[in-house]
Scaffold this motif. Sequence first.
Motif, PDB file in Angstrom:
ATOM      1  N   SER A 106       0.901  -1.131  -0.013  1.00 33.78           N
ATOM      2  CA  SER A 106       0.222  -0.030   0.057  1.00 33.78           C
ATOM      3  C   SER A 106       0.816   1.269  -0.183  1.00 33.78           C
ATOM      4  O   SER A 106       0.545   2.218  -0.518  1.00 33.78           O
ATOM      5  CB  SER A 106      -0.982   0.014   1.300  1.00 33.78           C
ATOM      6  N   THR A 107       2.037   1.266   0.774  1.00 30.67           N
ATOM      7  CA  THR A 107       2.808   2.303   0.699  1.00 30.67           C
ATOM      8  C   THR A 107       3.293   2.599  -0.842  1.00 30.67           C
ATOM      9  O   THR A 107       3.596   3.919  -1.139  1.00 30.67           O
ATOM     10  CB  THR A 107       3.851   2.402   1.842  1.00 30.67           C
TER      11      THR A 107
ATOM     12  N   MET B  90       2.176   1.839  -3.270  1.00 30.45           N
ATOM     13  CA  MET B  90       0.909   2.311  -4.138  1.00 30.45           C
ATOM     14  C   MET B  90       0.908   3.986  -3.786  1.00 30.45           C
ATOM     15  O   MET B  90       0.698   4.798  -4.897  1.00 30.45           O
ATOM     16  CB  MET B  90      -0.065   1.653  -3.928  1.00 30.45           C
ATOM     17  N   ARG B  91       0.896   4.206  -2.726  1.00 35.16           N
ATOM     18  CA  ARG B  91       0.950   5.711  -2.481  1.00 35.16           C
ATOM     19  C   ARG B  91       2.035   6.484  -3.175  1.00 35.16           C
ATOM     20  O   ARG B  91       1.663   7.818  -3.485  1.00 35.16           O
ATOM     21  CB  ARG B  91       0.841   6.009  -1.099  1.00 35.16           C
TER      22      ARG B  91
ATOM     23  N   GLU C  41       1.361   7.066  -6.664  1.00 36.10           N
ATOM     24  CA  GLU C  41       0.236   8.066  -6.862  1.00 36.10           C
ATOM     25  C   GLU C  41       0.650   9.323  -6.982  1.00 36.10           C
ATOM     26  O   GLU C  41       0.298  10.096  -7.559  1.00 36.10           O
ATOM     27  CB  GLU C  41      -0.916   7.508  -6.060  1.00 36.10           C
TER      28      GLU C  41
ATOM     29  N   LYS D 200      -3.678  12.772  -5.417  1.00 35.89           N
ATOM     30  CA  LYS D 200      -5.264  12.684  -4.868  1.00 35.89           C
ATOM     31  C   LYS D 200      -5.224  13.297  -3.667  1.00 35.89           C
ATOM     32  O   LYS D 200      -4.148  13.396  -2.743  1.00 35.89           O
ATOM     33  CB  LYS D 200      -5.861  11.108  -4.972  1.00 35.89           C
TER      34      LYS D 200
ATOM     35  N   ASP E 192      -7.210   9.283   0.521  1.00 36.06           N
ATOM     36  CA  ASP E 192      -6.119   8.222   0.345  1.00 36.06           C
ATOM     37  C   ASP E 192      -6.619   7.087  -0.513  1.00 36.06           C
ATOM     38  O   ASP E 192      -7.334   7.194  -1.175  1.00 36.06           O
ATOM     39  CB  ASP E 192      -6.104   7.551   1.957  1.00 36.06           C
ATOM     40  N   LEU E 193      -5.835   5.965  -0.341  1.00 41.60           N
ATOM     41  CA  LEU E 193      -5.904   4.888  -1.499  1.00 41.60           C
ATOM     42  C   LEU E 193      -7.564   4.291  -1.414  1.00 41.60           C
ATOM     43  O   LEU E 193      -7.968   4.416  -0.240  1.00 41.60           O
ATOM     44  CB  LEU E 193      -4.973   3.674  -1.174  1.00 41.60           C
ATOM     45  N   CYS E 194      -7.903   4.038  -2.333  1.00 45.50           N
ATOM     46  CA  CYS E 194      -9.457   3.394  -2.025  1.00 45.50           C
ATOM     47  C   CYS E 194      -9.357   1.855  -2.722  1.00 45.50           C
ATOM     48  O   CYS E 194      -8.607   1.396  -3.410  1.00 45.50           O
ATOM     49  CB  CYS E 194     -10.425   4.121  -3.266  1.00 45.50           C
TER      50      CYS E 194
ATOM     51  N   THR F  70      -5.885   3.631  -8.710  1.00 43.45           N
ATOM     52  CA  THR F  70      -5.332   2.705  -7.667  1.00 43.45           C
ATOM     53  C   THR F  70      -6.255   1.837  -6.931  1.00 43.45           C
ATOM     54  O   THR F  70      -7.085   2.399  -6.319  1.00 43.45           O
ATOM     55  CB  THR F  70      -4.284   3.278  -6.747  1.00 43.45           C
TER      56      THR F  70
ATOM     57  N   ASP G 209      -6.586  -0.700  -4.033  1.00 43.83           N
ATOM     58  CA  ASP G 209      -5.766  -1.337  -2.770  1.00 43.83           C
ATOM     59  C   ASP G 209      -6.368  -2.618  -2.159  1.00 43.83           C
ATOM     60  O   ASP G 209      -7.449  -2.492  -1.781  1.00 43.83           O
ATOM     61  CB  ASP G 209      -5.675  -0.005  -1.821  1.00 43.83           C
TER      62      ASP G 209
ATOM     63  N   ASN H  55      -3.036  -4.004  -5.840  1.00 44.11           N
ATOM     64  CA  ASN H  55      -2.161  -4.951  -5.272  1.00 44.11           C
ATOM     65  C   ASN H  55      -2.875  -5.868  -3.871  1.00 44.11           C
ATOM     66  O   ASN H  55      -4.101  -5.636  -3.910  1.00 44.11           O
ATOM     67  CB  ASN H  55      -1.227  -3.834  -4.052  1.00 44.11           C
TER      68      ASN H  55
END
Length: 483
Positions: free
Chosen positions: A191-192, A194-195, A198, A204, A207-209, A229, A231, A276
């Motif tokens: 997840s990190t 992916m952030r 992004e 954005k 936060d991740l959705c 993304t 997540d 992910n």
Amino acid sequence: MKKLFCKIESMLDKKQVQIVKLDTEEKMLLSNGEFTPLEASEKALRTLFYKESSLFLSGKQIQTLKEYLEIHPVTDTTVYQTANRIYNDGNLYAYELERETGKCIVMTETEICIGKISHVFFRHSSDYKNQIEPEWKVDVQDIFPLVHKHFNLKNEKQEKLLILYLVTAFWGLRIAHPLLILTGEKGSSKSTTMRKLERLIDPKKSDLCGLPKGSDGLELRLSNTYFVTLDNLSNINRNVSDTIARAVTGGSVTKRALYHNTKEIVMDIKALVAMNGVSLIAKESDLLDRSLILELDRISSKEIKGEEELWEAFEKDRAKILGCIFLILSEALFDRKETTAKEKIRLADFHIACIKVGRVLHMTESEVSSLLWENQKNVNRQSIDEDIVACCLLELMSHEKEYVNSVTGLLCDLSRIAYQNGIVSSTLPKTPNHLSKRLSKIKSNLQSEYSITYHIANVGAFKEITIRNNEKVCDSCESENHQ
């Protein structure tokens, strides 16, 4: 109302406001450099009349003005182009940095600068966030240590593959980009990662959705957002898989307009998509065939950082990473030199873009192609590992050079192998026709990875299948391995 019509006509004559048309045939209001769809122009019209004439328009007056403008001819014959974050027509490139000012990174074949472009309407999602300005005093080779520092990939090859993806991600939707799949055990910072991606590609506010509920939400996001993304997914159903596969190469979806029986809305869906999960989420072969799989290493307890420390270090280097990306892109984007790779992966334009990026980073064409084909072989393995029919078929052919039987007979043999290996028989196809369909999905994967081919022919009242275990690997893999 006549006075209102006179006032709006006066504003149109003075070009205080203009009616323009996009390349999608949609009519827009253009005022002070800002585009507003006619259907959602209430605030823009109310603000305009209050500012120019100190008039506060009622809802009825606004609706009447909108209906009047809808039938009014365009006042500017320029056809404005639309884009999500990035515009690229092959000669002019623009990456939008700020929504409010319209400031962009603009590239042509001769220069790179920060400025504005007037003939492009950038669409913005509800969680759109401005991007920081790049640091230009960097060397393009700095991207290697920077990626190694902030992304914990399995090995150097995976890091190079990420760099190729990351730079080509700024290419725009002129080419089709593969679905990015991040895998790794728990604690590998999926997840990190992916952030971070992004924040680099398409920042954005939110936060991740995860996956939106219902197909409408996913399709809307794929239409309005450049980098989507998803997540922490455990699995996706067939409909979602088909929608994402369509978004990778570009497509459209149609829906009935709200409160209408016959009016139809068409949405174009094309975006960069990343997801992910602990296990491989994409299981359909058609989607896997358009995927790029990156494996992350678990972070040891000694290397784990607090959130504040981690993001402080990344933000300190984010402008440098962006600077490297745009400097690489400014050369690769206008590279007119032909590529020599004879065999390309399914997304051929992405393959060519990666080769051009590799040239800037002093990577040979064979090295770039090798990385992409190695990923393709990994995709083939994953496709086969996720398919029970493929696993049973491999077991069947492990000691056979050739197998000839009816499709019904093959289904019986596969069921026997499944039983012997403790596989639940309900996971296998129920009928010979269903078995034929399952085999067609994995045909190319079996040939590429294991050199197994099959042929089905009508013989009398039944279908006969001939499966061969060939010694020679597929031509594409062989040619790339010898480069």
